[in-house]
Enzyme design. Structure first.
Site, short mmCIF file in Angstrom:
data_model
loop_
_atom_site.label_atom_id
_atom_site.label_comp_id
_atom_site.label_asym_id
_atom_site.label_seq_id
_atom_site.Cartn_x
_atom_site.Cartn_y
_atom_site.Cartn_z
N HIS A 79 0.80 -1.29 0.14
CA HIS A 79 0.67 -0.01 0.04
C HIS A 79 0.91 1.03 0.15
O HIS A 79 2.11 1.28 0.23
CB HIS A 79 -0.69 -0.24 1.31
CG HIS A 79 -2.16 -1.13 1.22
ND1 HIS A 79 -2.92 -0.76 2.28
CD2 HIS A 79 -2.23 -2.08 0.45
CE1 HIS A 79 -3.86 -1.94 2.23
NE2 HIS A 79 -3.64 -2.70 0.75
N GLU B 126 0.46 4.34 1.49
CA GLU B 126 1.05 4.28 2.78
C GLU B 126 1.96 3.72 3.02
O GLU B 126 3.42 4.37 4.16
CB GLU B 126 0.01 4.07 4.64
CG GLU B 126 -1.16 4.86 3.93
CD GLU B 126 -2.29 4.07 2.79
OE1 GLU B 126 -1.80 3.80 1.95
OE2 GLU B 126 -3.29 4.09 3.17
N CYS C 78 -6.05 1.86 5.61
CA CYS C 78 -6.91 0.41 6.46
C CYS C 78 -6.07 -0.07 7.75
O CYS C 78 -4.94 1.18 8.27
CB CYS C 78 -6.39 -0.63 5.54
SG CYS C 78 -4.51 -1.20 5.39
N CYS D 71 -2.21 -0.79 7.56
CA CYS D 71 -1.32 0.84 7.19
C CYS D 71 -1.32 1.11 9.00
O CYS D 71 -0.58 2.48 9.30
CB CYS D 71 -2.07 1.45 6.33
SG CYS D 71 -1.64 0.60 5.06
#
Length: 145
Positions: A46, A48, A76, A79
């Protein structure tokens, strides 16, 4: 947030879900990334996480307590945990993620009693642009399927 949106647009151009993130320390961008889950065949890639990994490498530390994270979509749970573990000072995000978000939606990770560190959280920056980018991406994917 403009730079995070640029990373999100670049992710979309790679046919990744258009999410972008930048890490800022003392007013300077020290890391930037867009989603790369498909490209890297890695469900943890992801935006992040990639940006946090890069910032930690640059700092030579697992913690970046003086860092602010700008991301185009509400993080999420995975993260949010990384944000907490990295001790990020402030989180700024654009669009809420009602289905997968874990900051103001879902499990609200930072309010859990097991959360070791909660950043200051600010939302709604460039929300419409980030949400439209995501909506357009998924409409195009449905139209070509």
């Amino acid at each position: 947030m403009g730079e995070a949106l640029a990373e999100a647009r670049a992710a979309a151009a790679r046919e990744e879900v258009p999410v972008g993130a930048v890490v800022v320390v003392d007013g300077a961008i020290v890391a930037r990334a867009g989603n790369r889950t498909r490209e890297l065949s890695d469900p943890t890639a992801h935006a992040e996480l990639l940006a946090i990994r890069e910032a930690c490498r640059a700092a030579g530390s697992q913690r970046i307590e003086n860092a602010d994270l700008y991301v185009t979509l509400e993080p999420c749970a995975m993260c949010a945990a990384a944000i907490s573990f990295a001790r990020i000072r402030r989180l700024y995000f654009a669009a809420e993620d009602v289905k997968g978000g874990a900051v103001v939606n879902g499990g609200r990770f930072f309010t859990a009693p097991t959360c070791h560190h909660a950043p200051e959280v600010y939302s709604g920056f460039a929300e419409r642009e980030a949400a439209d980018l995501l909506k357009d991406f998924f409409v195009q994917r449905r139209d070509t399927s």
